[in-house]
Write a protein that holds these residues in place. Structure first.
Motif, PDB file in Angstrom:
ATOM      1  N   ASN A   1       7.885 -22.321  20.708  1.00 44.15           N
ATOM      2  CA  ASN A   1       7.289 -23.341  21.329  1.00 44.15           C
ATOM      3  C   ASN A   1       8.238 -23.471  22.787  1.00 44.15           C
ATOM      4  OD1 ASN A   1       9.248 -25.954  21.004  1.00 44.15           O
ATOM      5  ND2 ASN A   1       9.156 -24.725  19.027  1.00 44.15           N
ATOM      6  N   LEU A   2       7.985 -24.211  23.821  1.00 44.32           N
ATOM      7  CA  LEU A   2       8.579 -24.372  25.025  1.00 44.32           C
ATOM      8  C   LEU A   2       8.444 -25.653  25.690  1.00 44.32           C
ATOM      9  CD1 LEU A   2      10.989 -23.217  26.770  1.00 44.32           C
ATOM     10  CD2 LEU A   2       9.202 -22.223  28.276  1.00 44.32           C
ATOM     11  N   CYS A   3       7.095 -25.868  26.184  1.00 41.74           N
ATOM     12  CA  CYS A   3       7.123 -26.957  27.198  1.00 41.74           C
ATOM     13  C   CYS A   3       6.602 -28.157  26.443  1.00 41.74           C
ATOM     14  CB  CYS A   3       6.050 -26.693  28.107  1.00 41.74           C
ATOM     15  SG  CYS A   3       4.418 -26.451  27.479  1.00 41.74           S
ATOM     16  N   ARG A   4       6.008 -27.828  25.166  1.00 38.99           N
ATOM     17  CA  ARG A   4       5.566 -29.204  24.298  1.00 38.99           C
ATOM     18  C   ARG A   4       4.716 -29.898  24.953  1.00 38.99           C
ATOM     19  NH1 ARG A   4       9.796 -30.369  19.446  1.00 38.99           N
ATOM     20  NH2 ARG A   4      10.375 -28.127  19.193  1.00 38.99           N
ATOM     21  N   GLN A   5       4.032 -29.578  26.028  1.00 36.80           N
ATOM     22  CA  GLN A   5       3.096 -30.314  26.855  1.00 36.80           C
ATOM     23  C   GLN A   5       1.807 -29.530  27.076  1.00 36.80           C
ATOM     24  OE1 GLN A   5       5.224 -31.097  30.423  1.00 36.80           O
ATOM     25  NE2 GLN A   5       5.947 -33.033  29.656  1.00 36.80           N
ATOM     26  N   GLY A   6       1.505 -28.409  26.152  1.00 31.57           N
ATOM     27  CA  GLY A   6       0.274 -27.806  26.375  1.00 31.57           C
ATOM     28  C   GLY A   6      -0.087 -26.838  27.749  1.00 31.57           C
ATOM     29  N   VAL A   7       1.083 -26.645  28.073  1.00 28.49           N
ATOM     30  CA  VAL A   7       1.232 -25.796  29.467  1.00 28.49           C
ATOM     31  C   VAL A   7       1.438 -24.373  29.445  1.00 28.49           C
ATOM     32  CG1 VAL A   7       2.039 -25.893  31.808  1.00 28.49           C
ATOM     33  CG2 VAL A   7       1.392 -28.161  30.797  1.00 28.49           C
ATOM     34  N   CYS A   8       2.472 -24.083  28.670  1.00 31.94           N
ATOM     35  CA  CYS A   8       3.096 -22.798  28.772  1.00 31.94           C
ATOM     36  C   CYS A   8       2.397 -21.760  27.831  1.00 31.94           C
ATOM     37  CB  CYS A   8       4.620 -22.572  28.322  1.00 31.94           C
ATOM     38  SG  CYS A   8       4.924 -22.989  26.487  1.00 31.94           S
ATOM     39  N   GLY A   9       1.793 -22.148  26.694  1.00 35.23           N
ATOM     40  CA  GLY A   9       1.280 -21.112  26.062  1.00 35.23           C
ATOM     41  C   GLY A   9       1.887 -20.686  24.793  1.00 35.23           C
ATOM     42  N   GLU A  10       3.172 -21.103  24.895  1.00 35.77           N
ATOM     43  CA  GLU A  10       4.051 -20.533  23.965  1.00 35.77           C
ATOM     44  C   GLU A  10       3.690 -20.608  22.321  1.00 35.77           C
ATOM     45  OE1 GLU A  10       6.588 -18.626  25.348  1.00 35.77           O
ATOM     46  OE2 GLU A  10       7.606 -18.071  23.407  1.00 35.77           O
ATOM     47  N   CYS A  11       3.220 -21.686  22.023  1.00 37.70           N
ATOM     48  CA  CYS A  11       3.061 -22.289  20.875  1.00 37.70           C
ATOM     49  C   CYS A  11       1.775 -21.990  20.109  1.00 37.70           C
ATOM     50  CB  CYS A  11       3.322 -23.746  20.753  1.00 37.70           C
ATOM     51  SG  CYS A  11       1.988 -24.723  21.171  1.00 37.70           S
TER      52      CYS A  11
ATOM     53  N   PRO B   1      -0.696 -26.210  18.950  1.00 40.17           N
ATOM     54  CA  PRO B   1      -0.163 -27.446  18.372  1.00 40.17           C
ATOM     55  C   PRO B   1       0.513 -28.292  18.864  1.00 40.17           C
ATOM     56  CG  PRO B   1       0.749 -25.463  17.766  1.00 40.17           C
ATOM     57  CD  PRO B   1      -0.158 -25.082  18.651  1.00 40.17           C
ATOM     58  N   CYS B   2       1.255 -28.275  20.084  1.00 36.35           N
ATOM     59  CA  CYS B   2       2.187 -29.283  20.530  1.00 36.35           C
ATOM     60  C   CYS B   2       1.319 -30.193  21.013  1.00 36.35           C
ATOM     61  CB  CYS B   2       2.852 -28.693  21.589  1.00 36.35           C
ATOM     62  SG  CYS B   2       1.901 -27.965  23.068  1.00 36.35           S
ATOM     63  N   VAL B   3       0.222 -30.125  21.448  1.00 35.71           N
ATOM     64  CA  VAL B   3      -0.627 -31.299  21.724  1.00 35.71           C
ATOM     65  C   VAL B   3      -1.855 -31.622  21.204  1.00 35.71           C
ATOM     66  CG1 VAL B   3       0.362 -31.286  24.252  1.00 35.71           C
ATOM     67  CG2 VAL B   3      -1.524 -30.120  23.808  1.00 35.71           C
TER      68      VAL B   3
HETATM   69  S1  FES Z   1       4.655 -25.276  23.785  1.00 31.25           S
HETATM   70 FE1  FES Z   1       3.852 -24.856  25.431  1.00 31.25          FE
HETATM   71  S2  FES Z   1       1.825 -24.800  25.208  1.00 31.25           S
HETATM   72 FE2  FES Z   1       2.615 -25.691  23.514  1.00 31.25          FE
END
Ligand code: FES
Length: 323
Positions: A270-280, A309-311
């Motif tokens: 995970n990275l942004c935890r805002q539903g933006v980066c696609g990492e999670c 799952p971050c958002v």
């Molecule tokens: S951590 Fe970036 S979209 Fe979920």
């Protein structure tokens, strides 16, 4: 370091970097710039990249890098204090020179298009941070660009630096009418090959994208980075069943699915935890999804076999994950 409030989280993992606070600077009321230096060389990064700053236990916030991106001797971030947030921005506002901090390497989700003939860069409030990074690169590589920076009076973070880099290519506006009176002609008269980049509050991004669409811009030339600290991650409790182990992970009303998984020791990048980066992104094998991200396409959402799952949360009592 003599105080313990900001002791770095234990257990550096994988590619994490341990850095030291080099400088802190209050840019304006509630907005602070922090620079980090590393014991070893810091990786170069793509303009518009962000890092995750780890704080608390297993928690991280992501912030855009504002400094030079090639062979950097430091990383710089600017953070607006959000007293209604989870505490990450307050944690950063309490950092002191010499504190050690754990960060993730830079990741890019808002890169400039290198073949664009012209770049129109729009910043709203603290959304100026990745735009400054784009401007640095555009100046360095002699790219054609212009900037509109909209901020409230007195909340002019990084305006001086932007002005020095942009000269007359920068327009600063303080109200909506002024904003549209500058942007509308640009949208209507843009040359072919111009790309549009917006970083700011969701309403601003949506409005700019709608105006660009109405003016005939193809979606491929319209880019944005959501400044989405206000994204809602809570909701009704549910459970996530992990298909490979059969484990059932309860997700409380006030925690995200990602946080619940990490707390149970389930490794999810995970990275942004805002539903933006696609990492999670995780694969979903069953259950309906309440999508809240800004990453998936409408088609991907409709397929219902992947979620952030971050958002995002289950739309019912349970969701089954390929984990
Ligand atoms: S951590 Fe970036 S979209 Fe979920």
């Amino acid at each position: 370091m003599t105080h313990t409030v900001n002791a770095p989280p234990t257990g550096l993992t994988g590619t994490d970097l341990l850095v030291t606070v080099g400088t802190v600077r209050e840019l304006c009321d509630g907005i602070r710039e922090v620079t980090f230096t590393g014991a070893q060389a810091l990786p170069s990064f793509t303009p518009g990249s962000h890092i995750g700053v780890r704080w608390g236990t297993g928690v991280q916030n992501s912030y855009s890098l504002t400094g030079p991106c090639t062979d950097p001797d430091h990383y710089a971030i600017c953070v607006r204090r959000d007293d209604a947030g989870r505490g990450g921005s307050a944690w950063i506002h309490a950092l002191r020179v010499g504190d050690q901090v754990v960060i993730t390497p830079p990741r890019s989700a808002f890169a400039p298009i290198s073949v664009a003939r012209h770049h129109v860069l729009i910043a709203g409030g603290i959304g100026v941070t990745p735009i400054l990074s784009h401007v640095r690169a555009a100046v360095q590589w002699h790219r054609s660009f212009e900037v509109i920076y909209s901020h409230r009076p007195g909340q002019d973070a990084l305006a001086d630096e932007l002005q020095n880099l942009c000269g007359d290519r920068l327009t600063i506006v303080h109200d909506v009418d002024d904003f549209w009176s500058h942007l509308t002609p640009i949208l209507e008269d843009s040359v072919l090959g111009t790309h549009l980049y917006t970083c700011g509050p969701a309403m601003m991004i949506d409005a700019v994208a709608a105006a660009a669409t109405a003016a005939g811009w193809p979606a491929q030339r319209v880019h944005s980075e959501q400044f989405s600290s206000a994204v809602a991650t809570g909701g009704a409790p549910f459970a996530a069943r992990l298909r490979r182990t059969g484990v059932l992970v309860p997700v409380g009303a006030d925690v995200s699915l990602l946080e619940a998984l990490l707390e149970r020791g389930v490794a999810v990048p995970n990275l942004c935890r805002q539903g933006v980066c696609g990492e999670c992104r995780v694969t979903v094998r069953g259950g309906r999804i309440d999508h809240r991200d800004f990453y998936l396409t409408d088609d991907e959402r409709a397929e219902g076999d992947t979620m952030m799952p971050c958002v995002s949360r289950a739309a019912g009592d349970q969701v089954e994950l390929e984990l």
